[in-house]
Write an enzyme that holds these catalytic residues in place. Structure first.
Site, short mmCIF file in Angstrom:
data_model
loop_
_atom_site.label_atom_id
_atom_site.label_comp_id
_atom_site.label_asym_id
_atom_site.label_seq_id
_atom_site.Cartn_x
_atom_site.Cartn_y
_atom_site.Cartn_z
N SER A 168 79.79 36.84 17.69
CA SER A 168 78.70 35.99 18.18
C SER A 168 78.99 35.59 19.63
O SER A 168 79.16 36.45 20.48
CB SER A 168 78.52 34.78 17.27
OG SER A 168 77.31 34.11 17.55
N GLU A 196 70.54 40.37 11.71
CA GLU A 196 71.17 39.30 12.48
C GLU A 196 70.35 38.00 12.46
O GLU A 196 70.89 36.91 12.31
CB GLU A 196 71.35 39.73 13.94
CG GLU A 196 72.40 40.79 14.16
CD GLU A 196 73.82 40.22 14.18
OE1 GLU A 196 73.99 39.00 14.00
OE2 GLU A 196 74.75 41.02 14.37
N HIS A 219 73.92 37.27 10.26
CA HIS A 219 74.87 36.87 11.29
C HIS A 219 76.05 36.10 10.69
O HIS A 219 75.88 35.11 9.99
CB HIS A 219 74.13 35.99 12.30
CG HIS A 219 74.90 35.70 13.55
ND1 HIS A 219 75.08 36.64 14.54
CD2 HIS A 219 75.53 34.58 13.98
CE1 HIS A 219 75.77 36.10 15.52
NE2 HIS A 219 76.07 34.85 15.21
#
Length: 524
Positions: free
Chosen positions: A206, A340, A433
């Site tokens: 990330s 995501e 994610h």
């Protein structure tokens, strides 16, 4: 490719050695769960007082043996922000620039080193958020694992240099500078922990993935790592100073309300700088959250907390550095999750996922490109296709561009993580994610991992996790993958490893979507 699992122990008659001399003095680690650990080692001077908003200074020496059994204070962040992290119970301080090391309980030297950069939107998180991160990698792969804190929010990732004066200087890219200094600390000290400074693999997820792809474009970081892994990197979330200066002005206006100076919006930059100096750490964190949540609507498609192209530390947009072959000349693994954007809902929603944000992005594109994109996300802007649009805009397509550009110069491997437990799919998140961190760090047997697999899927997740860690470890040990297992990413075939219950290789997965994005955002 497969790296055999090995648990190292010291030779008979050799007592464990936990006192290590590093820059600044001697630190004393501990033996826990069969691994040697050192935590909370300073790698720079405390960025407090006159050092607030300044580049990291050299570490201050200490005289006695320093206890390194516990993590240092976490970086300043909101305890009630948009994201739930470790901040609610942890000690927090501007004095947060510390590093942690885990190694096998042996006296082996020359071990590969894996340096992890945590995520959290450059707003929350710390190296202590998941206290056992790295233990499985060290135990299974015989590596030295390093993690560290860096400044977050306004203290690390807002470009406030418009408020700099000769009397009160403010420098750019402070969190990024912290990361460079942390890597320099690894270079200078990791031999004392049995690591090889020439065999450093930098990896992150990330915001940490963004840090990896950004550091590859930072000349000062070249030579500090030999390999890189970027997981879910929003690689294009880097902005020029004319954009970041606007966010700085908006931030100071928010901050002035908190500190009681409601006239600051109409004052000079010098007076705005005085507000920054006078504000408490808690006020800076609160204003950071407000700005972060406003930005996706005020400036759709952008993320306010991000590195700035300052012409000094970061001379150009990383995607341009990759295109021209100026990025760090190291092998790269890069990839994303299947979906995501599914995680970013409610207070977490900082992506281009709402109708108004999507309309604003569409307004800057041609009709043919809009039509092609809409065909890839049927029902847009309904919730599910909007989440996929926002996730692909922020993470997937920029990662594809990094891979295709870097592959022209260095070995590059692309992946997509598709595995999700049944409960996670039932909730509509799928492989979203951050789920890959449960695989890389072997978290599936911890409380939240057990909750995710309450309806089944733990055994399959364990098996996939072992394969993923084995690949990451083999890469850190210097291996390039066999073509039959994981072929290099090349623009002609675009072969991609799909990490799932049964791994597979696909050539140019979602090719029509990639073509649509190429038309939609040709400047990426």
């Amino acid at each position: 490719m497969t790296l055999s699992t090995r648990r190292l122990s010291p030779p008979r008659g050799t007592p464990p050695r936990h006192d290590v001399e590093v820059t600044g003095g001697i630190v004393r680690g501990v033996l826990r769960r069969g691994l040697r650990m050192w935590r909370g080692i300073p790698y720079a001077a405390p960025p407090v007082g006159e050092r607030r908003f300044r580049a990291p200074a050299p570490v201050e020496p200490w005289h006695d043996v320093r206890d390194a059994s516990e993590f240092g204070a976490i970086p300043i962040q909101s305890r009630n922000g948009a994201f739930v992290g470790a901040a609610r119970d942890a000690a927090m301080s501007e004095d947060c620039l510390t590093v942690n090391v885990i190694r096998p309980d042996s006296d082996e030297t020359g071990l590969p080193v894996m340096v992890f950069i945590h995520g959290g939107a450059y707003m929350v998180g710390s190296s202590a958020e998941h206290r056992r991160n790295g233990e499985a990698l060290v135990a299974e792969g015989g590596v030295v694992y390093v993690s560290f804190n860096y400044r977050l929010g306004a203290l690390g990732y807002l470009d406030l240099t418009r408020y700099s004066t000769p009397e009160r200087p403010i420098e750019s890219n402070l969190g990024l500078r912290d990361q460079v200094v942390a890597l320099e600390w690894v270079r200078d000290n990791i031999r004392a922990f049995g690591g090889d400074p020439a065999r450093v693999t930098l990896f992150g997820e990330s915001a940490g993935g963004n840090a990896v792809t950004t550091l590859m474009a930072v000349p000062a970081a070249h030579g500090l790592f030999a390999r890189a892994i970027a997981q879910s990197s929003p690689a294009n979330a880097i902005y020029p100073p004319e954009v970041t200066a606007v966010w700085a002005q908006e931030f100071v206006a928010i901050l002035s309300d908190l500190v009681g100076d409601r006239e600051v919006e109409a004052t000079s930059d010098d007076e705005g700088g005085a507000v920054l100096t006078a504000a408490s750490a808690e006020q800076l964190a609160e204003a950071t959250v407000t700005l972060t949540l406003r930005t996706p609507d005020a400036h759709p498609g952008t993320i306010a907390l991000s590195p700035v192209i300052d012409g000094e530390l970061l001379p150009e947009r990383p995607l341009d550095a990759f295109k021209e072959g100026r990025a760090a000349p190291v092998p790269l693994i890069i990839g994303t999750m299947d979906r995501e954007g599914a995680l970013f809902t409610g207070r977490l929603d900082i992506l281009a996922t709402t109708p108004s944000r999507i309309r604003a992005i569409f307004a800057n594109t041609k009709k043919k490109a809009r039509k092609a994109i809409k065909a890839e996300y049927p029902g847009l802007p309904a919730r599910r296709p909007a989440a996929d649009f926002g996730g692909d805009y922020a993470f997937w397509f920029p990662s594809v561009k990094v891979a295709e550009r870097h592959s022209q110069f260095q070995p590059t491997y692309f992946y997509r993580f598709d595995l999700a437990p049944r409960l996670v799919r039932w909730m509509g998140f799928d492989a979203t994610h951050g789920l890959d961190l449960f695989a890389v760090f072997d978290r599936i047997d911890r409380p939240f991992g057990r909750l995710m697999t309450a309806l089944g899927g733990r055994r399959a997740f364990h098996a996939t996790s072992r394969r993923m860690r084995s690949r990451w470890l083999a890469f850190a040990h210097g291996e390039l993958f066999d073509e039959s297992d994981w072929p290099r990413y090349e623009m002609e075939a675009r072969r991609t490893l799909i990490i799932d219950e049964e791994d597979r290789i696909e050539a140019d997965p979602r090719a029509t979507r990639r073509h649509a994005w190429r038309l939609f955002v040709p400047h990426v």
